[in-house]
Design a protein around this motif. Structure first.
Motif, mmCIF file in Angstrom:
data_model
loop_
_atom_site.group_PDB
_atom_site.id
_atom_site.type_symbol
_atom_site.label_atom_id
_atom_site.label_comp_id
_atom_site.label_asym_id
_atom_site.label_seq_id
_atom_site.Cartn_x
_atom_site.Cartn_y
_atom_site.Cartn_z
ATOM 1 N N GLN A 3 0.001 -5.178 -0.519
ATOM 2 C CA GLN A 3 -1.451 -5.108 -0.418
ATOM 3 C C GLN A 3 -1.958 -4.144 -1.487
ATOM 4 O OE1 GLN A 3 -3.105 -6.955 2.001
ATOM 5 N NE2 GLN A 3 -1.100 -7.692 2.658
ATOM 6 N N LEU A 5 -5.195 -1.894 -2.388
ATOM 7 C CA LEU A 5 -6.433 -1.327 -1.888
ATOM 8 C C LEU A 5 -7.181 -0.793 -3.096
ATOM 9 C CD1 LEU A 5 -4.902 0.600 1.136
ATOM 10 C CD2 LEU A 5 -5.545 -1.816 0.985
ATOM 11 N N LEU A 60 -3.315 -4.471 9.561
ATOM 12 C CA LEU A 60 -4.304 -4.756 8.518
ATOM 13 C C LEU A 60 -5.734 -4.475 8.957
ATOM 14 C CD1 LEU A 60 -2.818 -7.958 6.872
ATOM 15 C CD2 LEU A 60 -2.643 -5.564 6.124
ATOM 16 N N VAL A 63 -6.255 -0.796 8.599
ATOM 17 C CA VAL A 63 -6.303 -0.465 7.171
ATOM 18 C C VAL A 63 -7.653 -0.880 6.584
ATOM 19 C CG1 VAL A 63 -5.303 -0.999 4.918
ATOM 20 C CG2 VAL A 63 -3.809 -0.534 6.869
ATOM 21 N N ASP A 64 -8.133 -2.062 6.937
ATOM 22 C CA ASP A 64 -9.428 -2.533 6.435
ATOM 23 C C ASP A 64 -10.554 -1.574 6.821
ATOM 24 O OD1 ASP A 64 -8.341 -4.740 5.183
ATOM 25 O OD2 ASP A 64 -8.820 -6.121 6.828
ATOM 26 N N VAL A 67 -10.312 1.536 4.596
ATOM 27 C CA VAL A 67 -10.697 1.239 3.223
ATOM 28 C C VAL A 67 -12.220 1.107 3.105
ATOM 29 C CG1 VAL A 67 -10.523 -0.522 1.419
ATOM 30 C CG2 VAL A 67 -8.479 0.220 2.633
ATOM 31 N N TRP A 73 -11.896 -2.074 -0.964
ATOM 32 C CA TRP A 73 -11.553 -3.352 -0.372
ATOM 33 C C TRP A 73 -10.061 -3.585 -0.535
ATOM 34 C CZ3 TRP A 73 -14.139 -2.848 -4.949
ATOM 35 C CH2 TRP A 73 -13.582 -3.441 -6.069
ATOM 36 N N ARG A 74 -9.563 -4.545 0.256
ATOM 37 C CA ARG A 74 -8.135 -4.880 0.238
ATOM 38 C C ARG A 74 -7.947 -6.254 -0.370
ATOM 39 N NH1 ARG A 74 -5.151 -7.922 3.767
ATOM 40 N NH2 ARG A 74 -6.825 -7.926 5.316
ATOM 41 N N GLU A 75 -6.928 -6.361 -1.241
ATOM 42 C CA GLU A 75 -6.556 -7.639 -1.836
ATOM 43 C C GLU A 75 -5.073 -7.862 -1.602
ATOM 44 O OE1 GLU A 75 -7.559 -7.928 -5.963
ATOM 45 O OE2 GLU A 75 -9.674 -7.516 -5.589
ATOM 46 N N PRO A 76 -4.724 -8.905 -0.862
ATOM 47 C CA PRO A 76 -3.304 -9.230 -0.735
ATOM 48 C C PRO A 76 -2.786 -9.732 -2.079
ATOM 49 C CG PRO A 76 -4.665 -10.749 0.562
ATOM 50 C CD PRO A 76 -5.588 -9.796 -0.117
#
Length: 77
Positions: A3, A5, A60, A63-64, A67, A73-76
């Motif tokens: 992931q 962030l 997740l 975590v979101d 963030v 933001w989170r990007e896989p």
């Protein structure tokens, strides 16, 4: 799965990395890296990434929320 962030400020990325290291000690402290935006000459336009590997799907949501508190933001990957 890895992931990424993404944050605009280095301090935010470092704080999130430390927090994740505390929340998930088995992962260690995630790496913080700088990513220059493509085509940008100005160093001010860099993004800061926290690279997290080994998070479980159940984590997740937590975590979101973290963030988002830091305007990231989170990007896989």
């Amino acid at each position: 799965m890895r992931q990424l962030l993404v944050f605009g400020e280095r301090e935010d990325a470092e704080e999130v990395a430390e927090t994740l290291g505390e929340w998930f000690p088995g992962l260690g402290v995630p790496r913080v890296v700088r990513e220059t935006l493509a085509g940008e000459d100005d160093a001010e336009d860099a993004q800061w990434l926290v690279v997290v590997e080994g998070l479980h799907e159940q984590a997740l949501g937590q975590v979101d929320e973290l963030v988002e508190r830091y305007d990231g933001w989170r990007e896989p990957e």
